[in-house]
Design a protein around this motif. Structure first.
Motif, PDB file in Angstrom:
ATOM      1  N   GLN A   1       0.841  -1.177   0.000  1.00 20.60           N
ATOM      2  CA  GLN A   1       0.000   0.000   0.000  1.00 20.60           C
ATOM      3  C   GLN A   1       0.880   1.232   0.000  1.00 20.60           C
ATOM      4  O   GLN A   1       2.013   1.200   0.484  1.00 20.60           O
ATOM      5  N   ILE A   2       0.347   2.298  -0.533  1.00 23.24           N
ATOM      6  CA  ILE A   2       1.043   3.580  -0.492  1.00 23.24           C
ATOM      7  C   ILE A   2       0.107   4.608   0.113  1.00 23.24           C
ATOM      8  O   ILE A   2      -1.117   4.530  -0.059  1.00 23.24           O
ATOM      9  N   SER A   3       0.665   5.547   0.828  1.00 25.62           N
ATOM     10  CA  SER A   3      -0.150   6.554   1.499  1.00 25.62           C
ATOM     11  C   SER A   3      -0.690   7.567   0.498  1.00 25.62           C
ATOM     12  O   SER A   3      -0.270   7.618  -0.659  1.00 25.62           O
ATOM     13  N   GLY A   4      -1.608   8.376   0.983  1.00 22.83           N
ATOM     14  CA  GLY A   4      -2.195   9.394   0.116  1.00 22.83           C
ATOM     15  C   GLY A   4      -1.186  10.404  -0.375  1.00 22.83           C
ATOM     16  O   GLY A   4      -1.270  10.891  -1.507  1.00 22.83           O
TER      17      GLY A   4
ATOM     18  N   GLY B   1      -6.759  -3.763  -5.651  1.00 20.61           N
ATOM     19  CA  GLY B   1      -5.869  -4.684  -4.969  1.00 20.61           C
ATOM     20  C   GLY B   1      -5.912  -6.103  -5.486  1.00 20.61           C
ATOM     21  O   GLY B   1      -5.398  -7.018  -4.837  1.00 20.61           O
ATOM     22  N   LYS B   2      -6.489  -6.312  -6.676  1.00 22.38           N
ATOM     23  CA  LYS B   2      -6.591  -7.667  -7.223  1.00 22.38           C
ATOM     24  C   LYS B   2      -5.302  -8.122  -7.889  1.00 22.38           C
ATOM     25  O   LYS B   2      -5.059  -9.324  -7.995  1.00 22.38           O
ATOM     26  N   ILE B   3      -4.501  -7.187  -8.375  1.00 19.27           N
ATOM     27  CA  ILE B   3      -3.237  -7.525  -9.025  1.00 19.27           C
ATOM     28  C   ILE B   3      -2.136  -6.672  -8.421  1.00 19.27           C
ATOM     29  O   ILE B   3      -2.392  -5.629  -7.809  1.00 19.27           O
ATOM     30  N   THR B   4      -0.904  -7.112  -8.604  1.00 21.98           N
ATOM     31  CA  THR B   4       0.237  -6.370  -8.077  1.00 21.98           C
ATOM     32  C   THR B   4       0.656  -5.271  -9.048  1.00 21.98           C
ATOM     33  O   THR B   4       0.141  -5.172 -10.167  1.00 21.98           O
ATOM     34  N   GLN B   5       1.611  -4.456  -8.602  1.00 23.32           N
ATOM     35  CA  GLN B   5       2.090  -3.350  -9.436  1.00 23.32           C
ATOM     36  C   GLN B   5       2.771  -3.869 -10.704  1.00 23.32           C
ATOM     37  O   GLN B   5       2.548  -3.339 -11.786  1.00 23.32           O
ATOM     38  N   ASP B   6       3.594  -4.901 -10.573  1.00 17.86           N
ATOM     39  CA  ASP B   6       4.282  -5.458 -11.743  1.00 17.86           C
ATOM     40  C   ASP B   6       3.287  -6.032 -12.750  1.00 17.86           C
ATOM     41  O   ASP B   6       3.443  -5.857 -13.964  1.00 17.86           O
ATOM     42  N   GLN B   7       2.270  -6.696 -12.248  1.00 17.67           N
ATOM     43  CA  GLN B   7       1.243  -7.232 -13.140  1.00 17.67           C
ATOM     44  C   GLN B   7       0.473  -6.115 -13.827  1.00 17.67           C
ATOM     45  O   GLN B   7       0.140  -6.227 -15.012  1.00 17.67           O
TER      46      GLN B   7
END
Length: 277
Positions: free
Chosen positions: A67-70, A149-155
């Motif tokens: 997760q990343i903050s606002g 949130g179903k897939i990752t950043q790389d995907q």
């Protein structure tokens, strides 16, 4: 002289003391406020603002999920906004459209009509029209699943670049891609897997070169009928002995008339858009 020195010393001492108090007092207050016991820290709920010691700036990364903050999200959005003009120009159909429209205006000889703002606006909305299936695909299959949130950043990056690669490959000529592969010391791809393995640093320059070549070819084809009109008007003026009269003064109304009678805007824009499909 001694009085002046004393006054200056007192003033400098007062300024130094005020500065020292300004630096020391906030630190003391902060240390006093933060001097809570371990029990009190453990009792603070995660949703309590006192539990956020980073002022909202934090990144949580756990294996493939994170997760990343606002604050970081806003930073990333602003970065993308600053890079958006370059991405629109380099990775879409904008380059070909704006170059062809520029050649059209030069061929008509109307100088600043239509103005640059109109040409850029027309090119931008035509780009949105042409690229809308690609943008929709990226949004539905990459951005929304990643935001949920179903897939990752790389995907998300891999899925999001796939439609853009497919569009660029469809407009890239083989010799341009082969040139970039040769410069990068890479083998020319043959299978779909090899095409997908090519880095974007090779695909994007090849795509831009192909867009420039195609735009100049279309611009040359647009110039041909207007050059014929210029030559005919020039020959007529020479035969009449009116060599001091600029041929463009006479030929421009005829070029505008030809462009209107042939419904030039529909022909140019229609063929320009169809060249991407």
């Amino acid at each position: 002289m001694k009085k002046i020195c004393c006054i200056v010393s007192i003033v400098l001492g007062t300024i130094f003391l005020a500065g020292a108090l300004t630096l020391i007092v906030p630190s003391y207050i902060h240390a006093t406020e933060s001097s809570t016991t371990d029990t009190e820290v453990e009792n603070i709920e995660p949703s309590d603002p006192r539990a956020d010691i980073n002022n909202g700036f934090h990144i949580i990364y756990n294996n493939d999920s994170g997760q990343i903050s606002g604050t970081v999200r806003i930073l990333l959005v602003l970065t993308l906004i600053s890079l958006a003009p370059s991405l629109i120009i380099m990775l879409t159909s904008f380059t070909r459209i704006i170059i062809v429209l520029h050649f059209l205006r030069q061929a008509l000889g109307t100088q600043t009509a239509p103005p640059n703002q109109v040409l850029v606006g027309l090119a931008l909305f035509l780009t949105i029209f042409i690229m809308s299936p690609v943008f929709t695909d990226i949004n539905e299959n990459a951005i929304k699943p990643f935001d949920e949130g179903k897939i990752t950043q790389d995907q998300a990056i891999e899925i999001g670049t796939a439609p853009l690669r497919e569009f660029m490959y469809g407009q890239t000529q083989e010799k341009d891609l082969a040139l970039l592969c040769d410069i990068a010391k890479q083998d020319y791809p043959v299978t779909d897997e090899e095409f997908d393995a090519l880095p974007m640093t090779t695909v994007i320059p090849a795509f831009i070169l192909s867009e420039l070549r195609t735009a100049f070819v279309l611009g040359f084809l647009i110039y041909i009928p207007f050059i014929v009109i210029d030559m005919v008007v020039s020959s007529i003026l020479m035969s009449m002995g009116m060599m001091m009269l600029p041929p463009t003064t006479i030929s421009m109304p005829f070029k505008l008339l030809l462009f209107i009678l042939a419904d030039g805007w529909d022909l140019v824009i229609g063929q320009l858009v169809k060249s991407f499909f």
